[in-house]
Scaffold this motif. Structure first.
Motif, PDB file in Angstrom:
ATOM      1  N   ARG A 583       0.791  -1.226   0.000  1.00 33.07           N
ATOM      2  CA  ARG A 583       0.000   0.000   0.000  1.00 33.07           C
ATOM      3  C   ARG A 583       0.825   1.278   0.000  1.00 33.07           C
ATOM      4  NH1 ARG A 583      -1.365  -2.388   5.144  1.00 33.07           N
ATOM      5  NH2 ARG A 583      -0.429  -1.295   6.884  1.00 33.07           N
ATOM      6  N   ASN A 584       2.079   1.210   0.362  1.00 34.23           N
ATOM      7  CA  ASN A 584       2.900   2.425   0.292  1.00 34.23           C
ATOM      8  C   ASN A 584       4.356   2.102  -0.042  1.00 34.23           C
ATOM      9  OD1 ASN A 584       4.172   1.589   2.636  1.00 34.23           O
ATOM     10  ND2 ASN A 584       2.747   2.708   3.949  1.00 34.23           N
ATOM     11  N   LYS A 590      10.368  -2.936   0.642  1.00 36.05           N
ATOM     12  CA  LYS A 590      10.688  -4.176   1.352  1.00 36.05           C
ATOM     13  C   LYS A 590      10.363  -5.403   0.500  1.00 36.05           C
ATOM     14  CE  LYS A 590      10.389  -2.229   5.956  1.00 36.05           C
ATOM     15  NZ  LYS A 590       9.761  -2.287   7.286  1.00 36.05           N
TER      16      LYS A 590
ATOM     17  N   SER B  13       7.099  -9.390   7.964  1.00 30.54           N
ATOM     18  CA  SER B  13       6.148  -8.360   8.380  1.00 30.54           C
ATOM     19  C   SER B  13       6.762  -7.030   7.968  1.00 30.54           C
ATOM     20  CB  SER B  13       5.862  -8.441   9.872  1.00 30.54           C
ATOM     21  OG  SER B  13       7.025  -8.213  10.612  1.00 30.54           O
ATOM     22  N   VAL B  14       5.989  -6.260   7.285  1.00 29.95           N
ATOM     23  CA  VAL B  14       6.507  -5.087   6.585  1.00 29.95           C
ATOM     24  C   VAL B  14       6.331  -3.808   7.402  1.00 29.95           C
ATOM     25  CG1 VAL B  14       6.171  -3.694   4.518  1.00 29.95           C
ATOM     26  CG2 VAL B  14       6.141  -6.155   4.336  1.00 29.95           C
ATOM     27  N   TYR B  15       5.317  -3.799   8.250  1.00 30.59           N
ATOM     28  CA  TYR B  15       4.993  -2.554   8.948  1.00 30.59           C
ATOM     29  C   TYR B  15       5.239  -2.627  10.458  1.00 30.59           C
ATOM     30  CZ  TYR B  15       3.127  -1.244   4.458  1.00 30.59           C
ATOM     31  OH  TYR B  15       3.014  -0.944   3.126  1.00 30.59           O
ATOM     32  N   GLY B  17       8.400  -2.110  11.974  1.00 31.05           N
ATOM     33  CA  GLY B  17       9.753  -1.639  12.253  1.00 31.05           C
ATOM     34  C   GLY B  17      10.594  -1.624  10.999  1.00 31.05           C
ATOM     35  N   GLU B 235       2.958   7.137  13.271  1.00 26.05           N
ATOM     36  CA  GLU B 235       2.295   6.319  12.253  1.00 26.05           C
ATOM     37  C   GLU B 235       0.841   6.125  12.669  1.00 26.05           C
ATOM     38  OE1 GLU B 235       6.276   3.982  10.709  1.00 26.05           O
ATOM     39  OE2 GLU B 235       4.761   2.803  11.768  1.00 26.05           O
ATOM     40  N   LEU B 279       2.586   9.229   8.947  1.00 23.52           N
ATOM     41  CA  LEU B 279       2.478   8.248   7.870  1.00 23.52           C
ATOM     42  C   LEU B 279       1.241   7.418   8.156  1.00 23.52           C
ATOM     43  CD1 LEU B 279       3.844   6.759   5.385  1.00 23.52           C
ATOM     44  CD2 LEU B 279       4.703   5.155   7.073  1.00 23.52           C
ATOM     45  N   VAL B 280       0.342   7.384   7.199  1.00 29.83           N
ATOM     46  CA  VAL B 280      -0.873   6.590   7.393  1.00 29.83           C
ATOM     47  C   VAL B 280      -0.604   5.173   6.887  1.00 29.83           C
ATOM     48  CG1 VAL B 280      -3.329   6.404   6.856  1.00 29.83           C
ATOM     49  CG2 VAL B 280      -2.257   8.661   7.048  1.00 29.83           C
ATOM     50  N   LEU B 281      -0.751   4.210   7.754  1.00 28.83           N
ATOM     51  CA  LEU B 281      -0.467   2.826   7.346  1.00 28.83           C
ATOM     52  C   LEU B 281      -1.733   2.142   6.841  1.00 28.83           C
ATOM     53  CD1 LEU B 281       1.976   1.499  10.079  1.00 28.83           C
ATOM     54  CD2 LEU B 281       2.491   2.376   7.818  1.00 28.83           C
TER      55      LEU B 281
END
Lengths: 659, 281
Positions: A583-584, A590, B13-15, B17, B235, B279-281
């Motif tokens: 989404r971003n 990554k 897992s991307v979001y 850290g 975030e 930052l909007v996740l």
């Protein structure tokens, strides 16, 4: 995107052009001889003349009828560049020269049929040119030069290619890819720039060319709608280690990103030295959900092809034929989809006959290796019965055929190798691992109990089935099972690779499945990994559908343990990530890093799909709301709505474990 | 050595850290946020859960279950007998050495990233958490995703061991905090101020729950707190309508008191006023 491009794109998406076609009876099975090919080509052209659909179409050469024809010859990449640089008139001269150079009556005859094919193409394109004189000046002017003479501009070259595809497809040629478009078209691109053509104009031409490739595809032969083989290969390393990713490569990626249509399907050649930005722009394309680019790892594929006997410079020029088959363009008439080694079935039969007699797992494993070796022998024997098809127009495009006046598959080309899929490798390895754990190591199930449960298709044996399902599975980076998979692959490649075939080429072992993950699995009885009779196999080189794997890092490590250059006929690891990951920019970056890691770990081919399971389920229920939903199937992308329900279900199942 | 109870390890897992990470989810949480999307992380013990999709209604799971206080509790035999394999254990006891060697096996992938401990609330099993952090120190980058709800001394020890904190700030007002999460935010704010002062890498995360945390007063309060503590990056996690997705798995119902259908307000202007980048996740 310019207004012209947008109009053309909207016209494509409206589907209006389909209503403009007249009806024609479809053609049946492909004839074998060159004469019959020529005959059917004449008839096809009468029933299906080239037409321009819309005034903003600068390429034309669309079918004016809904003529379809069955499978013929293909899965090769023609040498477009040689034809673009020579023009059909020049090619005719070359053929005439060859005819006068030989005393062989058969070859002379074949040469004359090549000439007749070209004459038909010229005649039809001349007539088409005159018809569109007042409709599209740009195309008219281009057709005054091509196909008679060589192409000089990027636009003329694109027109010429579109024309070649139009004619080739009407002479029983299917699944012909576009090859390394960014390399062989780069000369025209640069020449235009030197003449002062702006990048914007070139981009508009490119985008419109891409759109034009989508018009007749619903009429092309394929196993499912979308399986048409229009692959394009971008990037790649040269012999000196330079990464060939030029302005045109970038433009192709950008066009594909902007247009969001299924053709051409992008394959990206990469390696450990590919710059990170390339992986990032490729990931942006993945985000579109089209299921491409598919990645091919030069570091593994090229050495693999060299081991199979390809010359170094040919190996460095490899392409993806249609889905994921690694072939050499221009001079390679390989048939990588010749037949398949059905691993779950072969191992399943061995288990049925041998498990109760085996004292140890080592003994069983020895029998598994032997079963694979025996199957290889059977396949090689089966491969001696080959039907030769002679396609005189395709041969014009294949290097060596004009000089020798021989058909593509009858000795005209340099490489005539055959390949076999290796279907369901993970299912078979999982089955053996489950037996190792439950029957031999922990003794929770007896050999007889297991054989009976398989016989019963697990009816009333839920506990046994659940024990099997809870056993080590490929995709968890667990050596217990990954090593078994490696042994199965080693046995396949050892007993299959480089064995001679009757075309004077060799055989190649692979990891692909094509449609067989659904079709072959239908007749395969229950297997010891817990799979019930008829349940599908995983697609190509991927974890079993029943497996909840430990995650992407583990999947990648499981599927890169074996030296994949040994089994390089093609067949990707397929992984799905949820579209929310992308989404971003953080997620894009990554994911690009993850792909790069896969390449560094020695993966050969990766198909990375961005999916949303809820959306797919909704699309199955309400197809009317998801007309443009595109998914990757087994080596090509198609519209979800146009797939048979069993393929839809498979894709949904593949996404089950994604959060 | 203490054993820990984890309910999942998420690879890639991307979001959670910097870089590519694996996130370990520890079971047990002292909070009970209304919008919790990981309800299986709330209970500290091992549970048996049943996936609601694909059930053929054969009844094998119920035949092997027991009744406790009028509720059906599945037993091990329920798992074994299900023909569709819809039941499984949620939660697994593991030793820190076992977990760490598993995490370190992926070190090559995680070289630019690392491991994040999440939950539940990782501090709920602080003994186990510290053992893991001690073993990973110097070998892998570690992060803790926390509500900040734990004793100050425990929190201080964590700042010595972990490299990065993902700190949830939910509600500034104490009464509101008690109402929606079940606990006071006194300790949380204290730990936050301590952490900000320590200079440790810190990422603030604010769940935007419509009508609850996305109000003017609340965001203004949180911004003020951040600004006073010298933190200028946050975030935002807008409420996801999928939050209730896993309650059925546990045989629970999801019934938030706020209006789920509303779109949360990002309140970008307030953040801007305080010079806080979002930052909007």
């Amino acid at each position: 995107m310019t207004d012209k491009t947008l109009n053309f794109l909207q016209f494509l998406k409206s589907g209006e052009y389909k209503k403009m076609r007249k009806h024609a009876e479809s053609f049946g099975e492909c004839p074998l001889t060159a004469e019959k090919h020529l005959e059917s080509f004449k008839t096809a052209l009468e029933l299906c003349r080239p037409v321009l659909f819309a005034e903003y179409d600068d390429f034309g050469f669309n079918r004016d009828s809904d003529l379809t024809m069955m499978w013929g010859s293909g899965n090769v990449t023609p040498n477009y560049l040689r034809i673009l640089n020579t023009g059909f008139d020049g090619v005719k001269e070359q053929i005439k020269q060859s005819i006068s150079n030989t005393h062989n009556i058969g070859r002379k005859k074949y040469g004359r049929m090549m000439l007749s094919c070209i004459d038909l193409c010229l005649d039809y394109s001349d007539r088409f040119r005159d018809e569109i004189k007042d409709k599209n000046d740009r195309l008219y002017k281009a057709l005054l030069k091509v196909p008679h003479g060589p192409a000089e501009s990027f636009y003329e070259a694109c027109v010429f290619i579109k024309l070649c595809i139009f004619f080739l497809r009407l002479i029983y040629t299917d699944h012909i890819g576009l090859g390394r478009f960014d390399q062989y078209m780069y000369g025209f691109f640069l020449a235009d720039k030197r003449r002062g053509v702006s990048c914007e104009e070139l981009f508009e031409t490119l985008e419109n060319f891409f759109i034009s490739l989508n018009f007749d595809t619903d009429l092309y032969w394929g196993m499912q709608q979308g399986d048409n083989g229009q692959s394009m290969v971008l990037g790649g390393f040269d012999v000196d280690g330079n990464y060939l990713y030029n302005e045109l490569s970038e433009m192709c990626m950008k066009a594909s990103l902007e247009l969001c249509i299924i053709d051409p399907k992008i394959n990206l050649r990469v390696g450990k030295n590919t710059p990170e930005e390339v992986f990032e722009s490729a990931t942006l394309l993945t985000k579109q959900g089209l299921g491409f680019p598919q990645y091919c790892n030069d570091d593994v594929v090229i050495p693999g092809l060299i081991k199979l006997g390809y010359d170094k410079h040919d190996a460095y020029d490899y392409v993806v034929a249609a889905c994921w088959e690694f072939i050499v363009p221009n001079c390679g008439a390989d048939t990588p989809n010749y037949h398949l080694l059905d691993f779950p079935l072969v191992i399943g039969n061995m288990i049925k006959n041998e498990l109760c007699e085996s004292k140890s797992f080592d003994e069983l494993m020895e029998k598994a290796r032997l079963a694979v070796a025996n199957e290889c022998e059977r396949l090689l024997e089966l491969g001696k019965i080959v039907v030769r098809v002679e396609n005189p127009l395709l041969s014009v495009f294949m290097d060596g055929c004009i000089e020798s006046l021989l058909d593509t598959w009858s000795g005209g080309t340099k490489y005539r190798n055959l390949g076999s899929h290796g279907v369901g490798i993970s299912s078979a390895a999982d089955a053996l691992a489950a037996i190792k754990k439950n029957v031999f190591d922990e003794k929770t199930i007896s050999a007889q109990q297991l054989t009976d449960a398989l016989e019963m298709n697990f009816e009333g044996c839920e506990e046994i089935r659940n024990l099997l399902l809870d056993s080590p599975k490929m995709g968890n980076n667990d050596a217990y099972v990954d090593s078994i998979a490696s042994e199965l692959m080693a046995s396949f490649s050892k007993h299959f690779n480089n064995k001679p075939n009757i075309f004077g080429g060799i055989w190649r072992a692979g990891t692909g499945s094509a449609q067989n993950y659904v079709y072959a699995s239908k007749t395969c009885p229950a297997t010891a990994d817990g799979r019930r009779s008829g349940q599908p196999y995983p697609s190509s080189f991927s974890p079993s559908l029943e497996t909840k794997s430990a995650g992407l890092l583990s999947v990648i490590q499981s599927f890169t343990k074996y030296d994949l250059s040994d089994i390089i006929n093609g067949g990707p690891l397929t992984i799905e990530i949820h579209d929310s990951v992308l989404r971003n920019d953080i997620g894009i970056k990554k994911t690009a890093q993850l792909v790069k890691k896969y390449i560094e770990f020695g993966g050969h081919q990766l198909q990375l799909n961005s999916v949303n399971r809820e959306k797919l389920i909704d699309a199955q229920k309400h197809p009317e709301n998801h007309k443009n939903l595109i998914v990757r199937v087994w080596g090509w992308s198609g519209y979800f709505n146009e797939l048979d329900v069993e393929f839809q279900d498979h894709i949904i199942k593949r996404c089950e474990y994604i959060i | 050595m203490v054993k820990g109870c984890i309910f999942s390890i998420e690879e890639f897992s991307v979001y959670d850290g910097p870089g590519i990470r694996s996130t370990v989810f520890l079971k047990g949480c002292p909070l009970s946020c209304e919008w919790c999307h990981n309800p299986e992380g709330q209970d500290a013990g091992i549970q048996i859960v049943k996936s609601p999709n694909g059930c053929v209604g054969c009844g094998a799971c119920f035949e092997n279950a027991v009744q406790e206080n009028g509720k059906t509790v599945f037993m091990e035999r329920s798992i074994k007998k299900c023909p569709m394999k819809l039941l499984r254990y949620c939660g697994k006891m593991t030793e820190s050495t076992e977990l760490c060697s598993k995490l370190l096996a992926n070190r090559e992938f995680l070289s630019d990233g690392g491991v994040t401990f999440s939950g539940g609330e990782p501090f709920f099993q602080s003994g186990f958490l510290f053992e893991c952090l001690e073993q990973l120190k110097g070998k892998m980058h570690t992060a803790i995703q926390t509500s900040g709800f734990c004793e100050s001394a425990v929190f201080a020890r964590a700042t010595e061991l972990a490299d990065h904190f993902l700190f949830d700030l939910k509600l500034f007002d104490e009464a509101q905090h008690i109402k929606y999460t079940g606990v006071s935010n006194r300790l949380i704010l204290e730990n936050f101020r301590f952490l900000a002062k320590s200079g440790k890498d810190l990422t603030v995360r604010i769940p935007l729950i419509p009508g609850v945390t996305d109000t003017y007063e609340n965001i203004d309060g949180l911004c003020r707190l951040m600004s006073e503590s010298g933190i200028y990056y946050a975030e935002l996690m807008p409420y996801n309508k999928m939050a209730g997705g896993k309650y059925k798995l546990l045989g629970k119902t999801y019934s938030p008191s706020f209006d789920e259908t509303l779109t949360p307000d990002i309140r970008a202007d307030i953040f801007e006023k305080y010079c806080i980048k979002i930052l909007v996740l």
